[in-house]
Design a protein around this motif. Structure first.
Motif, PDB file in Angstrom:
ATOM      1  N   UNK A   9       0.825  -1.115   0.026  1.00 50.19           N
ATOM      2  CA  UNK A   9      -0.121   0.065  -0.126  1.00 50.19           C
ATOM      3  C   UNK A   9       0.947   1.318   0.099  1.00 50.19           C
ATOM      4  N   UNK A  10       1.895   1.282   0.783  1.00 49.20           N
ATOM      5  CA  UNK A  10       2.841   2.649   0.973  1.00 49.20           C
ATOM      6  C   UNK A  10       3.472   2.804  -0.245  1.00 49.20           C
ATOM      7  N   UNK A  39       4.181 -13.782  -0.497  1.00 48.36           N
ATOM      8  CA  UNK A  39       2.928 -13.271  -0.750  1.00 48.36           C
ATOM      9  C   UNK A  39       2.776 -11.743  -0.835  1.00 48.36           C
ATOM     10  N   UNK A  40       1.772 -11.125  -1.612  1.00 45.47           N
ATOM     11  CA  UNK A  40       1.799  -9.744  -1.542  1.00 45.47           C
ATOM     12  C   UNK A  40       0.242  -9.368  -1.079  1.00 45.47           C
ATOM     13  N   UNK A  41       0.188  -8.479  -0.091  1.00 46.74           N
ATOM     14  CA  UNK A  41      -0.939  -7.992   0.293  1.00 46.74           C
ATOM     15  C   UNK A  41      -1.314  -6.592  -0.018  1.00 46.74           C
ATOM     16  N   UNK A  42      -2.649  -6.111  -0.472  1.00 43.82           N
ATOM     17  CA  UNK A  42      -3.134  -4.897  -0.961  1.00 43.82           C
ATOM     18  C   UNK A  42      -4.263  -4.711   0.132  1.00 43.82           C
ATOM     19  N   UNK A  48      -9.537   5.204  -2.525  1.00 45.27           N
ATOM     20  CA  UNK A  48      -8.310   4.691  -3.504  1.00 45.27           C
ATOM     21  C   UNK A  48      -7.207   5.661  -3.155  1.00 45.27           C
ATOM     22  N   UNK A  49      -6.859   6.194  -1.744  1.00 42.92           N
ATOM     23  CA  UNK A  49      -5.884   6.844  -1.419  1.00 42.92           C
ATOM     24  C   UNK A  49      -4.422   6.303  -1.495  1.00 42.92           C
ATOM     25  N   UNK A  50      -4.550   4.892  -1.733  1.00 48.65           N
ATOM     26  CA  UNK A  50      -3.245   4.186  -1.815  1.00 48.65           C
ATOM     27  C   UNK A  50      -3.642   3.228  -3.056  1.00 48.65           C
ATOM     28  N   UNK A  51      -3.761   2.012  -2.660  1.00 46.90           N
ATOM     29  CA  UNK A  51      -4.050   0.878  -3.773  1.00 46.90           C
ATOM     30  C   UNK A  51      -5.382   1.391  -4.590  1.00 46.90           C
ATOM     31  N   UNK A  52      -5.298   1.175  -5.661  1.00 47.82           N
ATOM     32  CA  UNK A  52      -6.671   1.547  -6.356  1.00 47.82           C
ATOM     33  C   UNK A  52      -7.133   0.296  -6.864  1.00 47.82           C
ATOM     34  N   UNK A 214       3.911  -1.011   6.353  1.00 43.27           N
ATOM     35  CA  UNK A 214       4.631   0.390   6.737  1.00 43.27           C
ATOM     36  C   UNK A 214       6.041   0.048   7.410  1.00 43.27           C
ATOM     37  N   UNK A 215       6.291  -0.550   8.453  1.00 42.57           N
ATOM     38  CA  UNK A 215       7.672  -0.749   8.644  1.00 42.57           C
ATOM     39  C   UNK A 215       8.612  -1.345   7.711  1.00 42.57           C
TER      40      UNK A 215
END
Length: 237
Positions: A9-10, A39-42, A48-52, A214-215
């Protein structure tokens, strides 16, 4: 082995701040997998301020590991997940104006709603995880709703870790043991970092997956993405 799912997301937040396609979310997802993440997380939100939503559609054919889509199961989210068919969907009780997730589901109070949603996704062949606070009753409730897994909301652990890590992990061990007792898979996420991840894993080694965004992205600013993922994977061994 506990899998590392990287929340990107970031990356999308940074792209959206300037417009255009830099950084390229699809390219970063590819690199994350190439560097060893499993894996990939969204987490697409309605604004939609990050992932659309279109990012989610574009990512699906490119991802070769596990694709986890998390979010509040409003109608548009449910439609998107059923269109894309990821390996896993994680149900998170986000308000539309929340900056980030800050609590898990009350799986007892929302049993009817969550049961219907879990059935919808499981009928489509999608593994379903419910985001919960570290409370054995909420874990038991998730089982009653028909979930395959729970994801423990780990911000309380992260915030208390420096002061007293044994006290911080205690409720998570209890919740994790309940998940194992009732036959649920176990995920964890929110504010896990290189500082606190290894101890979490040592104390709850049967965790199936951690979702970290985030981290990890912050660390990558200093260490580089490849080295950062390497260090997170080492923390899970």
């Amino acid at each position: 082995m506990t899998k590392l799912s990287v929340n990107i997301n970031k990356v999308a937040t940074l792209r959206n701040a300037r417009g255009g396609n830099n950084p390229d979310v699809l390219a970063v997802a590819h690199d994350v997998e190439m560097f060893g993440a499993q894996g990939i997380t969204v987490h697409p939100r309605p604004d939609e301020r990050h992932i659309r939503y279109q990012d989610v559609r574009d990512l699906k054919p490119l991802i070769t590991t596990e694709f986890n889509i998390e979010g509040n199961p409003i109608d548009s989210f449910v439609d998107l997940v059923l269109e894309v068919i990821p390996k896993q969907v994680t149900l998170v009780p986000d308000g539309h104006d929340q900056i980030t997730s800050n609590h898990g589901w009350d799986t007892i109070e929302n049993k009817g709603f969550l049961t219907d949603i879990c059935k919808t996704f499981r009928d489509a062949g999608i593994r379903t995880s419910i985001f919960v606070d570290p409370d054995p009753k909420m874990v038991e409730g998730a089982k009653a709703c028909g979930a395959d897994r729970v994801e423990l909301y780990t911000e309380p652990y992260a915030s208390q870790y420096a002061a007293d890590r044994a006290a911080a992990i205690a409720p998570f061990i209890a919740a994790a043991e309940e998940a194992r007792r009732v036959g649920l898979g176990l995920n964890a996420g929110h504010d896990l970092s290189l500082e606190n991840l290894q101890y979490f894993h040592e104390m709850i080694p049967w965790t199936d997956e951690v979702s970290i965004g985030h981290a990890l992205i912050c660390d990558a600013l200093y260490l580089g993405l490849q080295e950062t993922i390497k260090q997170y994977l080492l923390a899970l061994k």
